[in-house]
Design an enzyme around this catalytic site. Sequence first.
Site, mmCIF file in Angstrom:
data_model
loop_
_atom_site.group_PDB
_atom_site.id
_atom_site.type_symbol
_atom_site.label_atom_id
_atom_site.label_comp_id
_atom_site.label_asym_id
_atom_site.label_seq_id
_atom_site.Cartn_x
_atom_site.Cartn_y
_atom_site.Cartn_z
ATOM 1 N N LYS A 14 1.776 -12.803 3.164
ATOM 2 C CA LYS A 14 1.532 -14.240 3.003
ATOM 3 C C LYS A 14 2.443 -15.036 3.929
ATOM 4 O O LYS A 14 2.057 -16.044 4.493
ATOM 5 C CB LYS A 14 1.815 -14.663 1.554
ATOM 6 C CG LYS A 14 0.656 -14.444 0.631
ATOM 7 C CD LYS A 14 1.103 -14.406 -0.817
ATOM 8 C CE LYS A 14 1.483 -13.023 -1.219
ATOM 9 N NZ LYS A 14 1.815 -12.728 -2.568
ATOM 10 N N LYS B 208 3.001 -6.341 9.647
ATOM 11 C CA LYS B 208 2.726 -6.091 8.229
ATOM 12 C C LYS B 208 1.952 -7.287 7.658
ATOM 13 O O LYS B 208 2.332 -8.434 7.901
ATOM 14 C CB LYS B 208 4.060 -5.951 7.491
ATOM 15 C CG LYS B 208 3.946 -5.911 5.976
ATOM 16 C CD LYS B 208 5.334 -6.036 5.341
ATOM 17 C CE LYS B 208 5.327 -5.907 3.834
ATOM 18 N NZ LYS B 208 4.813 -7.003 3.069
ATOM 19 N N LYS C 220 19.384 -15.982 2.399
ATOM 20 C CA LYS C 220 19.259 -17.435 2.560
ATOM 21 C C LYS C 220 20.621 -18.123 2.516
ATOM 22 O O LYS C 220 20.699 -19.344 2.560
ATOM 23 C CB LYS C 220 18.405 -17.995 1.418
ATOM 24 C CG LYS C 220 17.067 -17.292 1.295
ATOM 25 C CD LYS C 220 15.974 -18.210 0.843
ATOM 26 C CE LYS C 220 14.599 -17.619 1.043
ATOM 27 N NZ LYS C 220 14.321 -16.424 0.230
HETATM 28 P P1 ADP Z 1 3.668 -10.775 0.590
HETATM 29 O O1 ADP Z 1 4.422 -10.042 1.677
HETATM 30 O O2 ADP Z 1 2.279 -11.098 1.013
HETATM 31 O O3 ADP Z 1 4.433 -11.991 0.068
HETATM 32 P P2 ADP Z 1 4.533 -9.554 -1.851
HETATM 33 O O4 ADP Z 1 5.925 -9.426 -1.311
HETATM 34 O O5 ADP Z 1 4.254 -10.590 -2.897
HETATM 35 O O6 ADP Z 1 3.526 -9.772 -0.611
HETATM 36 O O7 ADP Z 1 4.068 -8.138 -2.346
HETATM 37 C C1 ADP Z 1 3.432 -7.876 -3.565
HETATM 38 C C2 ADP Z 1 3.131 -6.391 -3.609
HETATM 39 O O8 ADP Z 1 2.184 -6.025 -2.598
HETATM 40 C C3 ADP Z 1 4.361 -5.516 -3.369
HETATM 41 O O9 ADP Z 1 4.286 -4.406 -4.247
HETATM 42 C C4 ADP Z 1 4.236 -5.063 -1.944
HETATM 43 O O10 ADP Z 1 4.841 -3.806 -1.739
HETATM 44 C C5 ADP Z 1 2.716 -5.000 -1.747
HETATM 45 N N1 ADP Z 1 2.364 -5.341 -0.360
HETATM 46 C C6 ADP Z 1 2.494 -6.562 0.220
HETATM 47 N N2 ADP Z 1 2.093 -6.523 1.503
HETATM 48 C C7 ADP Z 1 1.708 -5.252 1.757
HETATM 49 C C8 ADP Z 1 1.198 -4.575 2.918
HETATM 50 N N3 ADP Z 1 0.989 -5.209 4.070
HETATM 51 N N4 ADP Z 1 0.908 -3.249 2.807
HETATM 52 C C9 ADP Z 1 1.095 -2.603 1.639
HETATM 53 N N5 ADP Z 1 1.576 -3.182 0.517
HETATM 54 C C10 ADP Z 1 1.888 -4.488 0.570
#
Ligand code: ADP
Length: 322
Positions: free
Chosen positions: A195, A192, A113
């Site tokens: 959120k 992938k 950022k």
């Molecule tokens: P997001 O990408 O939705 O913001 P986070 O970064 O908060 O998700 O991820 C929280 C946890 O969930 C992490 O341990 C991450 O590795 C896992 N995770 C998030 N998205 C996925 C996905 N599409 N497949 C597998 N694991 C995921």
Amino acid sequence: MARILTGIQSSGRPHLGNILGAILPAIALSKDADNEAFFFIADLHSLTTIKDPKQLCENTKATAAAWLAFGLDTQKNTFYRQSKIPEVCELTWYLNCITPFPMLANAHSFKDKSDKLADVNAGLFIYPVLMTSDIIGYNADFVPVGKDQKQHLEMTRDIASSFNRMYGETFVVPKPIIDERVMTIPGTDGQKMSKSYGNTIDIFLPDKKLRKVIMSIVTDSTPIEAPKNPDNDNVFALYKVLASNTKVSEMRARYVEGNYGYGEAKQALFELILSRFQNEREAFKYYISNPVELEKRLQEGEAKARIVIREVLSRVRKKLRY
Ligand code: ADP
Ligand code: TRP
């Protein structure tokens, strides 16, 4: 007994990717008789990005309800909200004062950022130090995290070791557990699931809304009659990670035969999610509509966690003569 610790941000409602990629593997680790798990909701970290208090509070509740719905044993383990144990902020200050500026300036979470510095708040800059306090404040031995957190864990180890060198043995230096094999769950658009991409499947939605999300999964325009390639389709990709081998083979055969529309495949995926997560969906509803019970479970965890960090903090204060 090894202490396993990990933090879960409450930056949104947990989705299928979070559940399969993080919640289920962490709960499996916590069941091992040789492990004791500290799992917490990193709601102070979430505050670096979420400014709406109502939304943050709802995300925190939904995150807690999801972990409980998937059967986290809060008697054996310790489950709590980061913000309810403000000792972690005091520890963060002490650690801030020994953390070199260039180390933080080098963090991916900040660097990504840094071309828009006006959008970076100081909380985001010291994010890795708060994360370090989360970990070493509770004497964690192992920290299961996704690949994206690897650098933060290296910083944690550096900061803990520096303090130990400067003031004498104080902190356990933790080791990361990074499972490179964790599959990436695709979202409704095939990228992938995340959120940040608005492509998530929230398995806790009411039936009708959940069905609508499943029906919105992006597919190509092959006509119903034509054979389809299952390995090039988002619906099949999601079905594959949830269904039994027999069911997967059956669906694969239907794709290849033709006369099987994506609508039917989506309906099958929807029904599979409903049946596979029936108990968890009910339990989630229970916790969300019983906030007193949810609160009680969290407060029990917070009481246990507080004892640990207070003991660590008193060691630190002694070293610093505070
Ligand atoms: P997001 O990408 O939705 O913001 P986070 O970064 O908060 O998700 O991820 C929280 C946890 O969930 C992490 O341990 C991450 O590795 C896992 N995770 C998030 N998205 C996925 C996905 N599409 N497949 C597998 N694991 C995921
Ligand atoms: N930064 C982590 C993430 O975004 C969440 C987190 C905060 C964490 N504190 C932690 C993870 C301590 C492990 C240990 O996923």
